[in-house]
Every structure is written in structure tokens, then in C-alpha cells.
Design a protein around this motif. Structure first.
Motif, PDB file in Angstrom:
ATOM      1  N   HIS A 100       0.826  -1.212   0.000  1.00  0.00           N
ATOM      2  CA  HIS A 100       0.000   0.000   0.000  1.00  0.00           C
ATOM      3  C   HIS A 100       0.861   1.263   0.000  1.00  0.00           C
ATOM      4  O   HIS A 100       0.548   2.247  -0.681  1.00  0.00           O
ATOM      5  N   LYS A 101       1.945   1.247   0.740  1.00  0.00           N
ATOM      6  CA  LYS A 101       2.845   2.404   0.758  1.00  0.00           C
ATOM      7  C   LYS A 101       3.456   2.643  -0.624  1.00  0.00           C
ATOM      8  O   LYS A 101       3.572   3.784  -1.079  1.00  0.00           O
ATOM      9  N   LEU A 102       3.848   1.560  -1.275  1.00  0.00           N
ATOM     10  CA  LEU A 102       4.421   1.686  -2.617  1.00  0.00           C
ATOM     11  C   LEU A 102       3.366   2.166  -3.612  1.00  0.00           C
ATOM     12  O   LEU A 102       3.645   3.005  -4.485  1.00  0.00           O
ATOM     13  N   GLU A 103       2.154   1.639  -3.474  1.00  0.00           N
ATOM     14  CA  GLU A 103       1.070   2.007  -4.385  1.00  0.00           C
ATOM     15  C   GLU A 103       0.749   3.494  -4.282  1.00  0.00           C
ATOM     16  O   GLU A 103       0.460   4.157  -5.282  1.00  0.00           O
ATOM     17  N   ASP A 104       0.812   4.033  -3.081  1.00  0.00           N
ATOM     18  CA  ASP A 104       0.537   5.460  -2.875  1.00  0.00           C
ATOM     19  C   ASP A 104       1.555   6.354  -3.578  1.00  0.00           C
ATOM     20  O   ASP A 104       1.274   7.508  -3.900  1.00  0.00           O
ATOM     21  N   ARG A 105       2.761   5.829  -3.812  1.00  0.00           N
ATOM     22  CA  ARG A 105       3.834   6.611  -4.428  1.00  0.00           C
ATOM     23  C   ARG A 105       3.953   6.378  -5.935  1.00  0.00           C
ATOM     24  O   ARG A 105       4.749   7.034  -6.602  1.00  0.00           O
ATOM     25  N   LYS A 106       3.174   5.453  -6.431  1.00  0.00           N
ATOM     26  CA  LYS A 106       3.285   5.046  -7.831  1.00  0.00           C
ATOM     27  C   LYS A 106       2.505   5.999  -8.747  1.00  0.00           C
ATOM     28  O   LYS A 106       1.367   6.356  -8.451  1.00  0.00           O
ATOM     29  N   PRO A 107       3.092   6.416  -9.870  1.00  0.00           N
ATOM     30  CA  PRO A 107       2.374   7.281 -10.810  1.00  0.00           C
ATOM     31  C   PRO A 107       1.118   6.597 -11.348  1.00  0.00           C
ATOM     32  O   PRO A 107       1.101   5.382 -11.562  1.00  0.00           O
ATOM     33  N   HIS A 108       0.077   7.386 -11.574  1.00  0.00           N
ATOM     34  CA  HIS A 108      -1.164   6.866 -12.121  1.00  0.00           C
ATOM     35  C   HIS A 108      -0.910   6.338 -13.534  1.00  0.00           C
ATOM     36  O   HIS A 108      -0.164   6.932 -14.300  1.00  0.00           O
ATOM     37  N   TRP A 109      -1.514   5.207 -13.878  1.00  0.00           N
ATOM     38  CA  TRP A 109      -1.447   4.638 -15.223  1.00  0.00           C
ATOM     39  C   TRP A 109      -0.013   4.313 -15.669  1.00  0.00           C
ATOM     40  O   TRP A 109       0.308   4.373 -16.852  1.00  0.00           O
ATOM     41  N   SER A 110       0.850   3.966 -14.748  1.00  0.00           N
ATOM     42  CA  SER A 110       2.239   3.709 -15.148  1.00  0.00           C
ATOM     43  C   SER A 110       2.406   2.396 -15.906  1.00  0.00           C
ATOM     44  O   SER A 110       3.385   2.209 -16.627  1.00  0.00           O
ATOM     45  N   VAL A 111       1.455   1.468 -15.766  1.00  0.00           N
ATOM     46  CA  VAL A 111       1.507   0.204 -16.501  1.00  0.00           C
ATOM     47  C   VAL A 111       0.451   0.259 -17.597  1.00  0.00           C
ATOM     48  O   VAL A 111      -0.748   0.253 -17.328  1.00  0.00           O
ATOM     49  N   ASN A 112       0.901   0.321 -18.839  1.00  0.00           N
ATOM     50  CA  ASN A 112      -0.037   0.522 -19.938  1.00  0.00           C
ATOM     51  C   ASN A 112      -0.895  -0.712 -20.209  1.00  0.00           C
ATOM     52  O   ASN A 112      -0.598  -1.812 -19.737  1.00  0.00           O
ATOM     53  N   SER A 113      -1.955  -0.530 -20.980  1.00  0.00           N
ATOM     54  CA  SER A 113      -2.919  -1.597 -21.242  1.00  0.00           C
ATOM     55  C   SER A 113      -2.295  -2.785 -21.945  1.00  0.00           C
ATOM     56  O   SER A 113      -2.595  -3.949 -21.634  1.00  0.00           O
ATOM     57  N   LEU A 114      -1.422  -2.510 -22.916  1.00  0.00           N
ATOM     58  CA  LEU A 114      -0.771  -3.590 -23.640  1.00  0.00           C
ATOM     59  C   LEU A 114       0.086  -4.426 -22.697  1.00  0.00           C
ATOM     60  O   LEU A 114       0.037  -5.664 -22.729  1.00  0.00           O
TER      61      LEU A 114
END
Length: 359
Positions: free
Chosen positions: A235-249
Motif C-alpha cells: 500500500h505504501k508503494l502504491e501510494d507513491r506510484k504514478p497513475h497509469w504507469s503500466v499501460n494496457s498492452l
């Protein structure tokens, strides 16, 4: 020499050395699957094209669910990222201004990420005379007072796999010290039986495991990795992760790749047989070759002062190996070579034979 700090992109190596790049090259500095991506990628490429028109799921829920099911974990113990590199920097962000220990030689990205967050970084450097293996008593002593310890297993660049009991001894001691241990398992699935410490996660809240999906499935250009850990840490890592950093493909390729068990088994069998064949041939040419468990290995000319010359000779012949100048504990003493296709490996062996004749 101001050489690139990573493999791949060989044009920058030739540029740095002011060498003319041959028309045909084989890039042994890249540690991806020589068999290429699973067959489905070409077969389904047309359908995958439709994914570019909409925003990706910011939580990558389906991908994380598939990973969680595969590892026997809950979805909130999994976080995907834009390649392992993004996740390394996310973990480093939790240790701003704190103390970290890296077991070396190791991937240079760990130190770069930690230093970028103002961490005080120390190295526990393994020794060739000990087979590059962990020495728990020495490591435990170095671990005292550290907030984070980073271990790459199987190791990059040596290809060595550490004794599981030794790693667990380190994790257990680190637990008492309230120290987080990050195990980078980017190449675990190239080794026979895919050794992993994922089953130990319920026993150690101070353990986080880093994985890559780009190596085994040869989709490095897509960028996809993930981490496994306890809920609070994820959860701590997720809070720091940029939105949409893993693309759909990337998400959909990851989901499909994780069902490709036959591709993994076929790769493991090929890598083992071809690695042993290539290493045996190099031994017969009187090269020093480090026994490896994965899809790459270290090699050196016993005339150690000629390593740079061997590196440049191979480049002139279109064989691009990985220099080891930025791996602490190696400092350029070896070259790292990936296991490629049989034809490509034979081309490399031919040039290594030619070099031996010139020594």
C-alpha cells in the motif's frame, strides 16, 4: 572509458569507444529469452492493437489477480510496475535519508535509485575465491544498523544462485533488526525448478520480492515487472506510484504470459543445454568461465590485463558483450555473456577461438 551502465542499445557502446559498428551484430549484453516471446503474441497482435485507444486500468487489477493466484497470495500483496526499474525506485523512495546495504556485485540500478533518495549506501562485496557465495556471519555483521538490504538471486551479473538457508538466515536476522530485505528474482524462472522465496512471505513481514516479466517472455520493450510483499508495504508503494504507469498492452501481455507454462519449461531446457555446451567449448579454449544457473554467465581471458582488448575485439567482429566495469567486485575483470540461439552462440565461439589464436 565512459561506457553505458546497462546492456542493450549497442550503438551507444560503439559511439563511446569511437568504433565503427558492423552491419551485422549479435547483442550478448541482453539477457532476454533467446527463443523470443510466446507464440500467442504474434497470433493475437491484431486484437491487442485495440488496447491503445483507451486508458489502462490504473490498479492493473486483473494482472495482479493472476499473479496473486499463481503465487498463492492476496491481490493486495502484489503491485505491478513499469518494469522492475520503476519498482526499484519506488522501494528506494521509502528509505529517504536512511541506510542501505547492497550485496555486490549487483545491478547498478539499486545504488542509483537509493542515492537519488539521499540514502547512505554500503556494499557487501562477495569474493571470487569464495565462489561469489554469501558468507552469512560477515553479512550479518554488515547488516547491523541498516534499514534495507538488497540481494539479487539468482545474481546478476554472476548467474550464481545463493544457498536458500543462507538467505533465510539473513532475512531472519534482519527481521529482528527491523530491516527490510528486498530479493530481486528477475531471473529466477530461467533456473531449473524456478527457485523462489515467495512461499516465505507469510513468515517474514520484512521481505519483499521483485520480479520481471520482460526477461523470460522477451518483451523488454513493453516494460513490466511486479513486487510481492506484505499488505502495508504494498500500500505504501502504491501510494507513491504514478497513475497509469503500466499501460494496457503491458497488462494484457502479462496476463497471457503468466499462463505460458510450456514456454517457460521449453526455455529452461534450452538454456541449460545450450549454456553447458557453450561453457564447455569456452573451457576447451582455455577461458575462465563461471558456472551459472541462468541465461548468462561471466567469462574472462586468463590474461586479465587483456579483457578490454578482448571486449573491443569482439565488438569489431559484431559480438556485443556486457562489460563489468560498473559492477563492484568485478571492475571490468570479466565479460558477461547471454545465452543466445545456437547459431548466434556458434558465431561468438568462432570469434573467441580467433581471439585465442591471436594471444
Amino acid at each position: 572509458m565512459n561506457l553505458p551502465s546497462h546492456g542493450s542499445n549497442p550503438q551507444y557502446v560503439y559511439e563511446a569507444l569511437k568504433l565503427k559498428q558492423p552491419d551485422k551484430i549479435v547483442d550478448f549484453s541482453v539477457n532476454t529469452n533467446p527463443l523470443g516471446p510466446p507464440d500467442f503474441l504474434k497470433d493475437q497482435w491484431g486484437a491487442l492493437f485495440e488496447l491503445v485507444t483507451d486508458y489502462p486500468d490504473p490498479l492493473a487489477s486483473e494482472l495482479r489477480s493472476v499473479i496473486a493466484d499463481k503465487e498463492g497470495l492476496n491481490i493486495d500483496q502484489v503491485l505491478s510496475g513499469n518494469g522492475a526499474a520503476e519498482l526499484i525506485f519506488l522501494v528506494a523512495s521509502l528509505f529517504h535519508g536512511k541506510k542501505a546495504l547492497i550485496v555486490s556485485p549487483a545491478f547498478s540500478e539499486y545504488e542509483q535509485a537509493l542515492l537519488s533518495y539521499g540514502c547512505e549506501v554500503e556494499e557487501y562485496i562477495l569474493e571470487e575465491k569464495n565462489g561469489w557465495q554469501l558468507d552469512p556471519p560477515v553479512l550479518l555483521k554488515a547488516l547491523k544498523g541498516k534499514d534495507l538490504v538488497v540481494i539479487c538471486n539468482p545474481n546478476n551479473p554472476t548467474g550464481i544462485m545463493y544457498d536458500k538457508n543462507h538467505i533465510l538466515e539473513v532475512i531472519s536476522y534482519a527481521k529482528d533488526q527491523k530491516t527490510l530485505v528486498m530479493i530481486d528474482e528477475a531471473f529466477y524462472d530461467f533456473a531449473e525448478n524456478s527457485p523462489t522465496l515467495a512461499a516465505e512471505l507469510p513468515n517474514y513481514q520484512n521481505l519483499i520480492i521483485l520480479r520481471s516479466l520482460t526477461k523470460m517472455y522477451a518483451i523488454a520493450g513493453v516494460r513490466l515487472g511486479y513486487v510481492l510483499g506484505n499488505r502495508d508495504l504494498i500500500h505504501k508503494l502504491e501510494d507513491r506510484k504514478p497513475h497509469w504507469s503500466v499501460n494496457s498492452l503491458a497488462q494484457q501481455l502479462g496476463i497471457r504470459c503468466l499462463h505460458e507454462a510450456n514456454h517457460v519449461r521449453k526455455t529452461q531446457q534450452f538454456i541449460k543445454a545450450e549454456r553447458e555446451r557453450v561453457q564447455s567449448s569456452l573451457h576447451s579454449l582455455s577461458y575462465s568461465v563461471l558456472k551459472s544457473n541462468v541465461n548468462f554467465f561471466l567469462v574472462k581471458d586468463l590474461h586479465q590485463h587483456r579483457t578490454d582488448q578482448l571486449y573491443q575485439f569482439l565488438l569489431s567482429k559484431g559480438i556485443v558483450t556486457r562489460h563489468t566495469r560498473n559492477f563492484k567486485g568485478l571492475e571490468g575483470s570479466h565479460l558477461r555473456m547471454a545465452v543466445k540461439t545456437r547459431e548466434e552462440n556458434d558465431r561468438m565461439l568462432e570469434q573467441m577461438k580467433e581471439w585465442r589464436g591471436e594471444c
